[in-house]
Design a protein around this motif. Structure first.
Motif, short mmCIF file in Angstrom:
data_model
loop_
_atom_site.label_atom_id
_atom_site.label_comp_id
_atom_site.label_asym_id
_atom_site.label_seq_id
_atom_site.Cartn_x
_atom_site.Cartn_y
_atom_site.Cartn_z
N ALA A 300 -53.93 83.57 -44.01
CA ALA A 300 -53.49 83.16 -42.43
C ALA A 300 -54.37 83.53 -41.74
CB ALA A 300 -52.44 84.05 -43.41
N TYR A 301 -54.83 84.81 -41.99
CA TYR A 301 -55.46 85.82 -40.88
C TYR A 301 -56.86 86.06 -41.21
CZ TYR A 301 -52.13 89.44 -42.65
OH TYR A 301 -51.25 89.65 -42.79
N VAL A 302 -57.48 86.84 -40.11
CA VAL A 302 -58.44 87.88 -40.83
C VAL A 302 -57.98 88.75 -40.86
CG1 VAL A 302 -60.57 88.86 -40.41
CG2 VAL A 302 -60.28 86.40 -38.50
N VAL A 331 -54.49 97.47 -47.41
CA VAL A 331 -54.80 96.23 -46.90
C VAL A 331 -53.98 95.16 -45.97
CG1 VAL A 331 -55.09 93.70 -48.00
CG2 VAL A 331 -56.04 95.91 -49.05
N ASP A 332 -54.10 94.40 -44.96
CA ASP A 332 -53.40 93.68 -44.04
C ASP A 332 -53.35 92.26 -44.10
OD1 ASP A 332 -51.56 92.34 -42.14
OD2 ASP A 332 -51.94 93.77 -41.06
N ALA A 333 -53.23 91.71 -45.63
CA ALA A 333 -53.75 90.26 -45.42
C ALA A 333 -52.23 89.54 -45.79
CB ALA A 333 -54.87 90.30 -46.99
N THR A 342 -47.29 84.29 -44.07
CA THR A 342 -47.07 85.66 -44.41
C THR A 342 -47.88 86.59 -43.88
OG1 THR A 342 -45.60 86.22 -46.40
CG2 THR A 342 -47.61 86.00 -47.18
N ASP A 343 -47.68 87.33 -43.80
CA ASP A 343 -48.14 88.77 -42.87
C ASP A 343 -47.70 90.13 -43.87
OD1 ASP A 343 -48.99 90.76 -41.47
OD2 ASP A 343 -48.49 90.24 -39.57
N ILE A 344 -48.69 89.98 -44.88
CA ILE A 344 -47.81 91.67 -46.04
C ILE A 344 -49.15 92.83 -45.41
CG2 ILE A 344 -48.35 92.49 -48.33
CD1 ILE A 344 -47.53 89.50 -48.85
N THR A 345 -48.77 94.38 -45.30
CA THR A 345 -49.96 95.38 -45.85
C THR A 345 -48.77 95.85 -46.80
OG1 THR A 345 -50.14 95.10 -42.88
CG2 THR A 345 -50.63 97.20 -44.35
N ARG A 346 -50.17 96.14 -47.80
CA ARG A 346 -49.82 97.05 -48.81
C ARG A 346 -50.75 98.17 -48.80
NH1 ARG A 346 -45.83 95.92 -48.36
NH2 ARG A 346 -44.64 94.67 -50.15
N ILE A 448 -41.58 93.98 -40.34
CA ILE A 448 -41.13 94.43 -40.43
C ILE A 448 -42.34 96.04 -40.66
CG2 ILE A 448 -39.70 96.88 -41.03
CD1 ILE A 448 -38.58 94.68 -39.24
N GLU A 449 -43.27 96.26 -40.19
CA GLU A 449 -44.26 97.12 -40.77
C GLU A 449 -44.76 98.42 -39.98
OE1 GLU A 449 -48.12 94.83 -38.59
OE2 GLU A 449 -46.74 93.27 -37.85
N PRO A 450 -44.01 99.33 -40.31
CA PRO A 450 -44.60 101.01 -39.63
C PRO A 450 -45.14 101.50 -40.13
CG PRO A 450 -42.70 100.88 -40.85
CD PRO A 450 -42.64 99.56 -41.50
N ILE A 472 -46.85 100.18 -43.60
CA ILE A 472 -46.31 98.84 -45.03
C ILE A 472 -45.74 97.85 -44.48
CG2 ILE A 472 -44.50 99.09 -46.71
CD1 ILE A 472 -44.83 101.91 -46.64
N GLU A 473 -45.89 96.81 -44.76
CA GLU A 473 -46.42 95.39 -43.97
C GLU A 473 -44.69 94.89 -44.38
OE1 GLU A 473 -48.57 93.57 -41.58
OE2 GLU A 473 -47.36 92.81 -40.60
N ASP A 474 -43.59 94.03 -44.42
CA ASP A 474 -43.33 92.56 -45.19
C ASP A 474 -43.04 91.54 -43.61
OD1 ASP A 474 -42.79 93.27 -48.30
OD2 ASP A 474 -42.22 94.89 -47.92
MN MN Z 1 -50.11 92.11 -41.24
#
Ligand code: MN
Ligand code: GLY
Ligand code: MN
Length: 503
Positions: A300-302, A331-333, A342-346, A448-450, A472-474
């Motif tokens: 969805a994005y780089v 990882v933010d992917a 969708t935008d996720i970071t773990r 939500i990505e603090p 951490i992003e959901d």
């Molecule tokens: Mn992100």
């Protein structure tokens, strides 16, 4: 809109894709398919379009869908909603994205302008959409000007949908060759009191729209619309605020698409977190392959794929370092489905086990993140800005408990330098420019990505945390009473991440 057209239009709205279904066109399209007797009906499945349609790609699109998950009817309803928001005697003019060039004739992957896509579902460059509300009624005329079918050009560039399909597939009331817009658009502008457009700001000087409107609507390559100046100096209005209002609230189908993108991306993360990695680029590749294998469009994005201290750079996208066994990984992917992102970071330990400092910092961020997600409901009466303020308060308290001196000037801004969230949809940062100060409403989708990023050589912070980065992003859809978690499958509790290695 003439009575006959109106009937057809109404028919197409109530029966999406009616002009193509069931598998027979009433008249042949002029296209690159073998020539046929004009009295013979042509099966749409034998034709070529500039993008998948149900008849050519039944494995991708259900009957009635114009793009994945979104019906022709829903696209018509979006245009209805825009027309309703326009004052009488107004027109909205939108351009498709240009083909962007790396150098010479070498082009980048095409990505449609999200506003244009939202209203038309049409996924080719060099196209112009016009929504013309001629009177005070909600009635309007939808024009779509596109590249015509052209056997030679299509041999080089791939299939185009063409002018006939603009009506038959995309439900335009009036369609035409993009080359004619220099004649058509000034007339449309002349008969309108208000002209809503974000052109030509969004255009490249090499674009067809710039070329064909230069000297009529535009003064030059990037000039202000000349025709507007000449005809009605005060008529020009930005379209962006109207589009933001429409796009901010998601339909059922949009939420389903975003949930699909979220779920499949989240499951991809779990597989990635279940093993260790030697190189950032292989981890990045693995996620992209999984997104596609699971039926998503692709990235969805780089993505940010950062080992160790690379995670301290918020937009680290080189993704070309080695990852050491004891590094943390951030990882933010995310994948996209039907254009919806969708935008996720773990963040997790490459060796599968959190050491004490990493665990403490991680748990602090996680507690804040889960608390904020629980506030993603209309009844909580929070805005994105208010959620951010809450994140700062909660993170400051948590970091203080870990021994950080949070009384120092700018402490939280140093350790948590970005906003806690943004709207999502067709764009990663959706409804661009829409203020984050409004109370969140049901069906708005956000992240939500603090995060906490502890600089390496800064003696203000406890030594054992220096160099650690945790975000951490959901992706979440705001509900009336409860949040709809779009990415909940991606595990994030410490015990669950550690358990992935024992699967
Ligand atoms: Mn992100
Ligand atoms: N992935 C981009 C962002 O989180 O804003
Ligand atoms: Mn984000």
């Amino acid at each position: 809109m003439r009575a006959g057209l109106r009937l057809l239009h109404a028919l197409s709205r109530s029966r999406p894709s009616v002009r193509l279904s069931p598998l027979q066109l009433r008249r042949p399209l002029s296209c690159s398919a073998p020539r046929r007797d004009h009295h013979e009906a042509v099966s749409a499945a034998d034709l070529q379009f500039g993008q998948p349609v149900h008849e050519t790609h039944p494995h991708l699109l259900a009957p009635g869908e114009l793009t994945r998950g979104i019906t022709a009817l829903e696209y018509a309803q979006r245009r209805d909603a825009l027309a309703k928001a326009l004052p009488p005697h107004s027109v909205a003019i939108l351009g498709a994205s240009d083909t962007k060039y790396r150098s010479g004739a070498v082009f980048y992957e095409f990505h449609q302008d999200p506003d244009f896509f939202y209203l038309t579902g049409f996924n080719e460059p060099d196209a112009l959409a016009v929504i013309e509300k001629r009177g005070a009624e909600e009635d309007y005329v939808f024009h779509l000007y596109v590249r015509p079918k052209d056997v030679r050009a299509e041999m080089w560039e791939g299939a185009r949908s063409g002018i006939q399909a603009a009506e038959d597939v995309f439900n335009a009331d009036i369609s035409g060759d993009i080359k004619t817009i220099g004649k058509v658009v000034p007339d449309v502008i002349k008969r309108s009191k208000n002209v809503y457009t974000d052109l030509p700001r969004t255009l490249d000087h090499r674009s067809a729209i710039t070329r064909y409107l230069s000297g009529t609507m535009f003064t030059g390559d990037n000039g202000f619309p000349k025709a507007l100046k000449a005809v009605a100096p005060s008529a020009a209005r930005p379209l962006r605020p109207l589009m933001n209002d429409l796009r901010l609230t998601k339909s059922d189908a949009e939420i389903v698409n975003m949930r699909k993108a979220g779920r499949e991306s989240a499951l991809s993360y779990n597989n990635a977190m279940a093993r260790s990695w030697d190189e950032e680029k292989m981890l990045a590749l693995d996620l992209e392959v999984q997104f596609k294998q699971r039926g998503l469009d692709g990235n969805a994005y780089v993505p940010v794929v950062a080992g160790g201290q690379n995670g301290l750079m918020i937009h680290y996208v080189r993704n070309d370092h080695r990852i050491r066994p004891n590094d943390g990984i951030l990882v933010d992917a995310g994948g996209a489905y039907g254009g919806y992102i969708t935008d996720i970071t773990r963040t997790w330990p490459n060796n599968g086990v959190f050491d004490p400092a990493f665990r403490d910092l991680y748990t602090t961020v996680l507690r804040v993140q889960t608390t904020l997600i629980s506030l993603c409901r209309e009844s909580a009466r929070f805005s994105l800005d208010k959620l951010h303020a809450q994140a700062c308060t909660l993170l400051s308290a948590g970091l203080r408990d870990l021994g950080f001196d949070m009384t120092q000037r700018g402490a939280i801004e140093t350790l948590f330098p970005h906003h806690v969230g943004h709207f999502i949809g067709l764009d990663v940062h959706d409804s661009p420019g829409f203020p984050r100060s409004g109370l969140l409403k049901e069906r708005q989708c956000i992240t939500i990505e603090p995060g906490v990023y502890v600089p390496v050589d800064d003696e203000r912070w406890p030594e054992h945390f220096r160099g650690l980065a945790v975000r951490i992003e959901d992706s979440v859809c705001v509900g009336a009473e409860d949040p709809i978690k779009l990415t909940s499958e991606a595990v994030k509790e410490v015990v669950d991440i550690e358990a992935l290695r024992r699967r």
